[in-house]
Design a protein around this motif. Structure first.
Motif, PDB file in Angstrom:
ATOM      1  N   ALA A   1     -88.017   8.041  84.315  1.00  0.00           N
ATOM      2  CA  ALA A   1     -87.858   6.650  83.885  1.00  0.00           C
ATOM      3  C   ALA A   1     -89.198   6.053  83.459  1.00  0.00           C
ATOM      4  O   ALA A   1     -89.282   5.324  82.461  1.00  0.00           O
ATOM      5  N   LEU A   2     -90.263   6.358  84.192  1.00  0.00           N
ATOM      6  CA  LEU A   2     -91.593   5.868  83.816  1.00  0.00           C
ATOM      7  C   LEU A   2     -92.030   6.445  82.475  1.00  0.00           C
ATOM      8  O   LEU A   2     -92.606   5.747  81.634  1.00  0.00           O
ATOM      9  N   ALA A   3     -91.759   7.732  82.271  1.00  0.00           N
ATOM     10  CA  ALA A   3     -92.130   8.370  81.004  1.00  0.00           C
ATOM     11  C   ALA A   3     -91.388   7.755  79.833  1.00  0.00           C
ATOM     12  O   ALA A   3     -91.966   7.511  78.765  1.00  0.00           O
ATOM     13  N   LEU A   4     -90.095   7.505  80.012  1.00  0.00           N
ATOM     14  CA  LEU A   4     -89.302   6.911  78.933  1.00  0.00           C
ATOM     15  C   LEU A   4     -89.757   5.490  78.624  1.00  0.00           C
ATOM     16  O   LEU A   4     -89.526   4.981  77.528  1.00  0.00           O
TER      17      LEU A   4
ATOM     18  N   ARG B   1     -87.427  12.455  72.977  1.00  0.00           N
ATOM     19  CA  ARG B   1     -87.089  12.045  74.337  1.00  0.00           C
ATOM     20  C   ARG B   1     -86.842  13.273  75.219  1.00  0.00           C
ATOM     21  O   ARG B   1     -87.288  13.324  76.366  1.00  0.00           O
ATOM     22  N   ALA B   2     -86.142  14.272  74.652  1.00  0.00           N
ATOM     23  CA  ALA B   2     -85.851  15.479  75.429  1.00  0.00           C
ATOM     24  C   ALA B   2     -87.131  16.226  75.785  1.00  0.00           C
ATOM     25  O   ALA B   2     -87.275  16.744  76.901  1.00  0.00           O
ATOM     26  N   VAL B   3     -88.082  16.283  74.850  1.00  0.00           N
ATOM     27  CA  VAL B   3     -89.358  16.957  75.120  1.00  0.00           C
ATOM     28  C   VAL B   3     -90.143  16.213  76.190  1.00  0.00           C
ATOM     29  O   VAL B   3     -90.736  16.823  77.094  1.00  0.00           O
ATOM     30  N   VAL B   4     -90.157  14.886  76.107  1.00  0.00           N
ATOM     31  CA  VAL B   4     -90.863  14.084  77.119  1.00  0.00           C
ATOM     32  C   VAL B   4     -90.262  14.315  78.498  1.00  0.00           C
ATOM     33  O   VAL B   4     -90.979  14.522  79.489  1.00  0.00           O
ATOM     34  N   ILE B   5     -88.927  14.290  78.579  1.00  0.00           N
ATOM     35  CA  ILE B   5     -88.254  14.512  79.860  1.00  0.00           C
ATOM     36  C   ILE B   5     -88.558  15.904  80.391  1.00  0.00           C
ATOM     37  O   ILE B   5     -88.859  16.089  81.584  1.00  0.00           O
ATOM     38  N   MET B   6     -88.496  16.914  79.498  1.00  0.00           N
ATOM     39  CA  MET B   6     -88.791  18.280  79.922  1.00  0.00           C
ATOM     40  C   MET B   6     -90.217  18.390  80.463  1.00  0.00           C
ATOM     41  O   MET B   6     -90.454  19.000  81.522  1.00  0.00           O
ATOM     42  N   ASN B   7     -91.188  17.811  79.761  1.00  0.00           N
ATOM     43  CA  ASN B   7     -92.583  17.901  80.204  1.00  0.00           C
ATOM     44  C   ASN B   7     -92.791  17.218  81.551  1.00  0.00           C
ATOM     45  O   ASN B   7     -93.569  17.698  82.386  1.00  0.00           O
ATOM     46  N   VAL B   8     -92.091  16.106  81.780  1.00  0.00           N
ATOM     47  CA  VAL B   8     -92.181  15.440  83.080  1.00  0.00           C
ATOM     48  C   VAL B   8     -91.615  16.333  84.173  1.00  0.00           C
ATOM     49  O   VAL B   8     -92.217  16.496  85.250  1.00  0.00           O
ATOM     50  N   GLN B   9     -90.453  16.919  83.913  1.00  0.00           N
ATOM     51  CA  GLN B   9     -89.825  17.777  84.925  1.00  0.00           C
ATOM     52  C   GLN B   9     -90.686  18.999  85.229  1.00  0.00           C
ATOM     53  O   GLN B   9     -90.854  19.380  86.390  1.00  0.00           O
TER      54      GLN B   9
END
Length: 397
Positions: free
Chosen positions: A5-8, A106-114
């Protein structure tokens, strides 16, 4: 979930992709505007002063006067044989492509966070294992020193225990630094700079993945955002090709206006209305060049789609195999940790009874530490591979 959520909310790349979506929407509005009537209003006041020659043989005379003009003009395209429709369709496909690209970002950002999150979990768990190794080495040194004092052990046992403790402390320093680095990487993935006061989960999940490879590929073809974006760009270029070819055809427009003008007030009014037919005959070969350019754009977009599809399917298969391999390693490392624990217990009992050596205890401690780290690595690899596979598939959950 909170890290995502912070990344988004804060990651700069999402601000860029979001602005691109807004720009594409504006481009679609501009394309549609050309299909609507255009109405303009104008007004002017002109002052003229100077010598005027009325006719030959008569001396010029000085005159000065004002001219006042106001008017409204309107124009509406009646028929353009698909030029406007094709441009609007192209802009609409570009909006879709930009939106899919935003989804991909968005998917890349979420993946990198995970991935950064799991890397931090792994680093913290390695620190815990290393702390246990330090505690075990400390206890073994105390035991070796006690045995040496009563003559049950040689000086070598004490020295070996001291070396093992020093090695464990060095490993702890390295492990703690890896945690600090992992915090930095997670902060960067979230697009923030924190004080690192937050904690992460302690245990890895082991979520099973049950889809067969054929189903994974079929899902990917229908849901991967960048594939959908590339496909939309192909459609956009096809529409631009149609619009370029349509420039060979005429355009029919309706025009009209109402004008007020005079040298003084009150102004005199008049109106006009008509139909204009425009047919390009020769424009310096530019029309055919635009068609060739648009056709090349279609070929480039189609080739890029084929290349991307091939690359995506390769990525999916690789991550699918990596996931299965990590899952098998988890099962094997569970048994490995159990056996290493039993081996250390036996070595410690043998040493305490005076029938074992300090080297056996040291080797058993190292084996157990390595086994635990190997299991942590397998769990981290499984979760990371699952994240990468879902990203490769275009899955949102």
């Amino acid at each position: 979930d909170k890290a995502v959520a912070l990344a988004l909310q804060y990651h700069p790349s999402l601000h860029v992709s979001g602005a691109n979506v807004v720009a594409a929407d504006a481009g679609l509005t501009i394309a549609r505007a050309n299909d609507l009537p255009s109405i303009t209003a104008s007004a002017s006041e002109t002052h003229t002063d100077g010598a005027f020659l009325l006719r030959p043989g008569i001396a010029p005379s000085a005159q000065a006067y004002n001219t006042y003009t106001a008017g409204i003009q309107a124009q509406q395209t009646l028929l353009d044989f698909g030029k406007m429709v094709s441009r609007v369709r192209a802009s609409s496909h570009l909006v879709d492509a930009t939106q899919y690209s935003d989804d991909s970002t968005r998917a890349v950002v979420i993946m990198n966070v995970q991935l950064a999150y799991y890397a931090l979990m792994q680093a913290k768990q390695v620190v815990n294992v290393t702390l246990e190794s330090v505690e075990s080495a400390t206890k073994h040194l105390q035991q070796a020193q006690a045995f040496y004092n009563v003559g049950k052990a040689a000086q070598f046992d004490v020295t070996k225990a001291e070396v093992d403790l020093s090695t464990a402390n060095v490993n702890l320093i390295t492990a703690r630094n890896q945690v600090r680095l992992a915090y930095l990487q997670l902060d960067d993935a979230m697009g923030i700079r924190s004080e690192r006061t937050y904690e992460v989960m302690h245990d890895f999940a082991n979520e099973p993945f049950l889809l067969p490879l054929d189903s994974v590929k079929a899902f990917t073809a229908e849901n991967r955002p960048d594939l959908l974006a590339a496909s939309a760009r192909v459609e956009a270029n096809n529409s631009l090709l149609t619009a370029a070819w349509s420039q060979h055809l005429p355009t029919v427009s309706a025009v009209g206006g109402y004008t007020w003008s005079n040298f003084e007030f009150p102004l005199l009014n008049r109106w006009n209305a008509g139909v204009t037919v425009t047919l390009p005959i020769f424009l310096g070969f530019s029309t055919q060049a635009q068609v060739d350019q648009a056709n090349a754009g279609v070929e480039v977009a189609s080739a890029n789609l084929d290349l991307l599809r091939q690359s995506v399917m390769l990525e999916v298969e690789q991550q699918y195999l990596n996931l299965n391999e990590a899952e098998e390693r988890i099962t094997s490392t569970d048994k490995l940790v159990q056996e290493a624990q039993e081996s250390l217990t036996l070595a410690e009992k043998s040493y305490a009874a005076g029938v074992g050596s300090a080297l056996e205890v040291s080797d058993a401690q190292l084996a157990l530490s390595n086994a635990r780290v190997t299991r942590i690595q397998a769990l981290s690899d499984y979760n990371s591979s699952l994240v990468r596979l879902k990203r490769a598939m275009g899955a949102t959950k």
